[in-house]
Write a protein that holds these residues in place. Sequence first.
Motif, PDB file in Angstrom:
ATOM      1  N   TYR A  25       0.834  -1.202   0.000  1.00 47.58           N
ATOM      2  CA  TYR A  25       0.000   0.000   0.000  1.00 47.58           C
ATOM      3  C   TYR A  25       0.867   1.249   0.000  1.00 47.58           C
ATOM      4  CZ  TYR A  25      -3.025   3.696   1.689  1.00 47.58           C
ATOM      5  OH  TYR A  25      -3.680   4.886   1.840  1.00 47.58           O
ATOM      6  N   ARG A  26       1.898   1.272   0.848  1.00 42.19           N
ATOM      7  CA  ARG A  26       2.770   2.447   0.941  1.00 42.19           C
ATOM      8  C   ARG A  26       3.520   2.687  -0.374  1.00 42.19           C
ATOM      9  NH1 ARG A  26       3.359   6.122   5.081  1.00 42.19           N
ATOM     10  NH2 ARG A  26       5.546   6.104   4.553  1.00 42.19           N
ATOM     11  N   VAL A  27       3.985   1.620  -1.012  1.00 41.05           N
ATOM     12  CA  VAL A  27       4.750   1.772  -2.249  1.00 41.05           C
ATOM     13  C   VAL A  27       3.834   2.177  -3.405  1.00 41.05           C
ATOM     14  CG1 VAL A  27       6.049   0.483  -3.991  1.00 41.05           C
ATOM     15  CG2 VAL A  27       6.620   0.230  -1.582  1.00 41.05           C
ATOM     16  N   LEU A  28       2.674   1.568  -3.499  1.00 46.60           N
ATOM     17  CA  LEU A  28       1.797   1.827  -4.637  1.00 46.60           C
ATOM     18  C   LEU A  28       1.047   3.147  -4.539  1.00 46.60           C
ATOM     19  CD1 LEU A  28       0.409  -1.763  -5.224  1.00 46.60           C
ATOM     20  CD2 LEU A  28       2.189  -0.563  -6.498  1.00 46.60           C
ATOM     21  N   THR A  29       1.030   3.777  -3.382  1.00 41.31           N
ATOM     22  CA  THR A  29       0.351   5.065  -3.258  1.00 41.31           C
ATOM     23  C   THR A  29       1.324   6.235  -3.186  1.00 41.31           C
ATOM     24  OG1 THR A  29       0.236   4.819  -0.852  1.00 41.31           O
ATOM     25  CG2 THR A  29      -1.675   4.080  -2.126  1.00 41.31           C
ATOM     26  N   LEU A  30       2.572   6.028  -3.572  1.00 41.62           N
ATOM     27  CA  LEU A  30       3.540   7.116  -3.624  1.00 41.62           C
ATOM     28  C   LEU A  30       3.149   8.096  -4.724  1.00 41.62           C
ATOM     29  CD1 LEU A  30       6.938   5.246  -3.287  1.00 41.62           C
ATOM     30  CD2 LEU A  30       5.907   6.768  -1.621  1.00 41.62           C
ATOM     31  N   PRO A  31       3.437   9.372  -4.554  1.00 38.50           N
ATOM     32  CA  PRO A  31       3.131  10.331  -5.617  1.00 38.50           C
ATOM     33  C   PRO A  31       4.035  10.092  -6.820  1.00 38.50           C
ATOM     34  CG  PRO A  31       4.344  11.396  -3.851  1.00 38.50           C
ATOM     35  CD  PRO A  31       4.014  10.010  -3.382  1.00 38.50           C
ATOM     36  N   PRO A  32       3.565  10.433  -8.017  1.00 41.71           N
ATOM     37  CA  PRO A  32       4.400  10.220  -9.208  1.00 41.71           C
ATOM     38  C   PRO A  32       5.648  11.103  -9.180  1.00 41.71           C
ATOM     39  CG  PRO A  32       2.409  11.431  -9.762  1.00 41.71           C
ATOM     40  CD  PRO A  32       2.282  11.015  -8.326  1.00 41.71           C
TER      41      PRO A  32
END
Length: 53
Positions: A25-32
């Motif tokens: 969750y933390r990795v996939l919701t990082l800002p672009p």
Amino acid sequence: MSFGALAVMILSVGSVLTLVSFCLYRVLTLPPVEMQDIRGPLEIDTKDTDYED
């Protein structure tokens, strides 16, 4: 399988799945990341090409 063994197995598998889910969750919701923020490798002069043998 005894109740104690089953409880330990459920607790350990549940904790691993929770940790993996949290990390994903933390990795996939990082800002672009903007392309200007990405830098190439540093230009490091190792001085190994100064003298020809």
